[in-house]
Design a protein around this motif. Structure first.
Motif, PDB file in Angstrom:
ATOM      1  N   THR A 167     -67.378  -4.470  50.466  1.00  0.00           N
ATOM      2  CA  THR A 167     -68.514  -4.550  51.076  1.00  0.00           C
ATOM      3  C   THR A 167     -69.439  -5.879  50.735  1.00  0.00           C
ATOM      4  O   THR A 167     -69.685  -6.592  51.743  1.00  0.00           O
ATOM      5  N   SER A 168     -69.703  -6.111  49.531  1.00  0.00           N
ATOM      6  CA  SER A 168     -70.159  -7.265  49.224  1.00  0.00           C
ATOM      7  C   SER A 168     -69.518  -8.566  49.541  1.00  0.00           C
ATOM      8  O   SER A 168     -70.059  -9.578  50.172  1.00  0.00           O
ATOM      9  N   LEU A 169     -68.291  -8.607  49.368  1.00  0.00           N
ATOM     10  CA  LEU A 169     -67.560  -9.868  49.593  1.00  0.00           C
ATOM     11  C   LEU A 169     -67.411 -10.390  51.155  1.00  0.00           C
ATOM     12  O   LEU A 169     -67.405 -11.289  51.563  1.00  0.00           O
ATOM     13  N   LEU A 175     -64.343 -18.564  51.832  1.00  0.00           N
ATOM     14  CA  LEU A 175     -63.916 -19.258  50.547  1.00  0.00           C
ATOM     15  C   LEU A 175     -64.650 -18.619  49.240  1.00  0.00           C
ATOM     16  O   LEU A 175     -64.076 -18.654  48.346  1.00  0.00           O
ATOM     17  N   VAL A 176     -66.069 -18.443  49.390  1.00  0.00           N
ATOM     18  CA  VAL A 176     -66.660 -17.893  48.408  1.00  0.00           C
ATOM     19  C   VAL A 176     -66.141 -16.668  47.804  1.00  0.00           C
ATOM     20  O   VAL A 176     -65.870 -16.311  46.544  1.00  0.00           O
ATOM     21  N   ALA A 177     -65.727 -15.859  48.879  1.00  0.00           N
ATOM     22  CA  ALA A 177     -65.343 -14.531  48.407  1.00  0.00           C
ATOM     23  C   ALA A 177     -63.750 -14.646  47.611  1.00  0.00           C
ATOM     24  O   ALA A 177     -63.547 -14.095  46.753  1.00  0.00           O
ATOM     25  N   ALA A 178     -63.217 -15.309  48.296  1.00  0.00           N
ATOM     26  CA  ALA A 178     -61.954 -16.114  47.664  1.00  0.00           C
ATOM     27  C   ALA A 178     -62.036 -16.533  46.038  1.00  0.00           C
ATOM     28  O   ALA A 178     -61.136 -16.048  44.959  1.00  0.00           O
ATOM     29  N   LEU A 210     -71.223 -22.437  41.535  1.00  0.00           N
ATOM     30  CA  LEU A 210     -72.097 -22.123  42.592  1.00  0.00           C
ATOM     31  C   LEU A 210     -71.583 -21.046  43.444  1.00  0.00           C
ATOM     32  O   LEU A 210     -72.412 -20.025  43.707  1.00  0.00           O
ATOM     33  N   MET A 211     -70.306 -20.969  43.751  1.00  0.00           N
ATOM     34  CA  MET A 211     -69.659 -20.199  44.428  1.00  0.00           C
ATOM     35  C   MET A 211     -69.829 -18.550  43.715  1.00  0.00           C
ATOM     36  O   MET A 211     -69.996 -17.616  44.399  1.00  0.00           O
ATOM     37  N   GLN A 212     -69.614 -18.705  42.681  1.00  0.00           N
ATOM     38  CA  GLN A 212     -69.446 -17.664  41.710  1.00  0.00           C
ATOM     39  C   GLN A 212     -70.872 -16.925  41.578  1.00  0.00           C
ATOM     40  O   GLN A 212     -70.899 -15.655  41.740  1.00  0.00           O
ATOM     41  N   GLN A 218     -74.906 -11.439  45.576  1.00  0.00           N
ATOM     42  CA  GLN A 218     -74.662 -10.417  46.574  1.00  0.00           C
ATOM     43  C   GLN A 218     -74.211  -9.259  45.857  1.00  0.00           C
ATOM     44  O   GLN A 218     -74.611  -8.106  46.303  1.00  0.00           O
ATOM     45  N   ILE A 219     -73.409  -9.320  44.858  1.00  0.00           N
ATOM     46  CA  ILE A 219     -72.813  -7.865  44.225  1.00  0.00           C
ATOM     47  C   ILE A 219     -74.040  -7.349  43.634  1.00  0.00           C
ATOM     48  O   ILE A 219     -74.341  -5.971  43.698  1.00  0.00           O
ATOM     49  N   MET A 220     -74.832  -7.993  43.031  1.00  0.00           N
ATOM     50  CA  MET A 220     -76.070  -7.561  42.351  1.00  0.00           C
ATOM     51  C   MET A 220     -77.090  -6.913  43.364  1.00  0.00           C
ATOM     52  O   MET A 220     -77.556  -5.968  43.359  1.00  0.00           O
ATOM     53  N   GLN A 221     -77.283  -7.531  44.347  1.00  0.00           N
ATOM     54  CA  GLN A 221     -78.029  -7.220  45.211  1.00  0.00           C
ATOM     55  C   GLN A 221     -77.562  -5.920  46.011  1.00  0.00           C
ATOM     56  O   GLN A 221     -78.526  -4.796  46.154  1.00  0.00           O
ATOM     57  N   ASP A 222     -76.288  -5.660  46.160  1.00  0.00           N
ATOM     58  CA  ASP A 222     -75.628  -4.381  46.867  1.00  0.00           C
ATOM     59  C   ASP A 222     -75.616  -3.461  45.904  1.00  0.00           C
ATOM     60  O   ASP A 222     -75.865  -2.188  46.405  1.00  0.00           O
TER      61      ASP A 222
END
Length: 348
Positions: A167-169, A175-178, A210-212, A218-222
């Motif tokens: 859900t977060s990714l 590219l960020v998700a990867a 930065l991507m990490q 996003q994971i923190m927010q969700d």
């Protein structure tokens, strides 16, 4: 951090101190560092590269100058983009995070350790693997993840974690998700290193970081959702961007005490109290700081009547002598912060 990374932190009209950017990355929370971080709109980078040595950006600065992408000011302290540098900055497919405003309110480094270890634990558990080498983390992280695991342990834990991450990714650039998933270690899978991810994506190591951070945020927010399996693991890592000592001082001011009273009760110098308040003013939104109490509208009008030009060029020593006698530097700096915050509020 290389020249391509530094190039993204420079501006075509605002000369920027390389040392201030370096100190910001290294987490030097002086009022000066925080103030210029605000002026450069780079506060999100605070403490994100604590491993940097002093002078770590000097080589990159020298290279962008040699390449004609930036030039030094007269004192060889500040860099400004040249037209060629601006063109290179705008044409580059460099990653720009969308969650950076959240970063100062998250303990990103601890979040990274907890998420990586929690994913490994959940993956190994879902495959009934009882013997494996856990990721190297500090003792506090190991203990917290252990407690979290025993709290949420269930036969479908792996499924829950996978669903939450998916859900977060899905909200991130592919590219960020990867990059985020590429660092995960799990059952019969080793996570990739920063260097490996940089090589496979053809991005700089700093871009990968930065991507990490983007993915972690996003994971923190969700994970704020009570049903998210990471909720109890990550919610304690949301934090105020103001240091604890500065927050105590700010709360006392809001209760009506004078700076002298606060200094006496806390057994610190008045100058320390002022530093706390400047830090809070810089790090907090406009409405969260008691400007009207510390910087009355009449005082603002006095400063407004005499200071001119860009805020970055203002000098306390250039104020009329009578105004310097009436107001110490603290009030002058607070006014500059307030003016800057007004600009932020209106999207300038």
């Amino acid at each position: 951090m290389g020249p391509a990374d530094l190039l993204q932190l420079l501006d075509q009209t605002q000369p920027r101190r390389v040392r201030a950017i370096e100190n910001l990355l290294r987490g030097r929370r002086t009022v000066s560092t925080l103030y210029w971080g605000q002026r450069y709109q780079l506060l999100a980078l605070l403490s994100l590269a604590k491993q940097l040595d002093r002078g770590a950006l000097d080589a990159a600065a020298q290279q962008v100058v040699q390449q004609g992408l930036a030039s030094w000011d007269a004192n060889h302290e500040r860099l400004v983009l040249t037209p060629r540098g601006l063109a290179a900055q705008q044409s580059a497919t460099y990653f720009h995070p969308q969650t950076a405003d959240w970063w100062p309110t998250i303990d990103l480094m601890t979040a990274r350790q907890r998420i990586l270890l929690a994913v490994q634990v959940a993956s190994q558990f879902s495959h009934h693997a009882g013997h494996y080498l856990p990721l190297t983390t500090d003792m506090a992280t190991r203990q917290f993840v252990r407690n979290w695991f025993h709290q949420v342990k269930a036969n479908d834990l792996g499924t829950q974690v996978l669903a939450a991450l998916t859900t977060s990714l899905a909200k991130l650039d592919p590219l960020v998700a990867a990059v985020v998933t590429g660092q995960f270690t799990g059952y019969q899978q080793a996570g990739q290193t920063l260097g490996q991810l940089s090589q496979t994506t053809q991005r700089t190591p700093w871009e990968i970081q930065l991507m990490q951070f983007e993915g972690l945020a996003q994971i923190m927010q969700d994970a704020k959702a009570p049903t998210n399996p990471f909720n109890s693991l990550l919610q304690p890592l949301w934090q105020t961007p103001v240091s604890r000592s500065a927050q105590i001082t700010l709360n006392t001011v809001k209760q009506g005490q004078t700076l002298a009273q606060i200094a006496g009760e806390r057994r610190v110098k008045v100058s320390t109290v002022r530093e706390h308040l400047l830090e809070a003013a810089i790090m907090l939104p406009l409405a969260a700081f008691p400007y009207d109490r510390l910087l009355a509208p009449a005082t603002r009008d006095q400063f407004k009547a005499v200071v001119q030009g860009p805020v970055d060029d203002w000098q306390y020593t250039e104020l009329p002598e009578a105004l310097q006698k009436q107001y110490e530097f603290f009030y002058f700096r607070l006014y500059a912060i307030w003016v800057g915050k007004q600009g932020e509020q209106h999207g300038k």
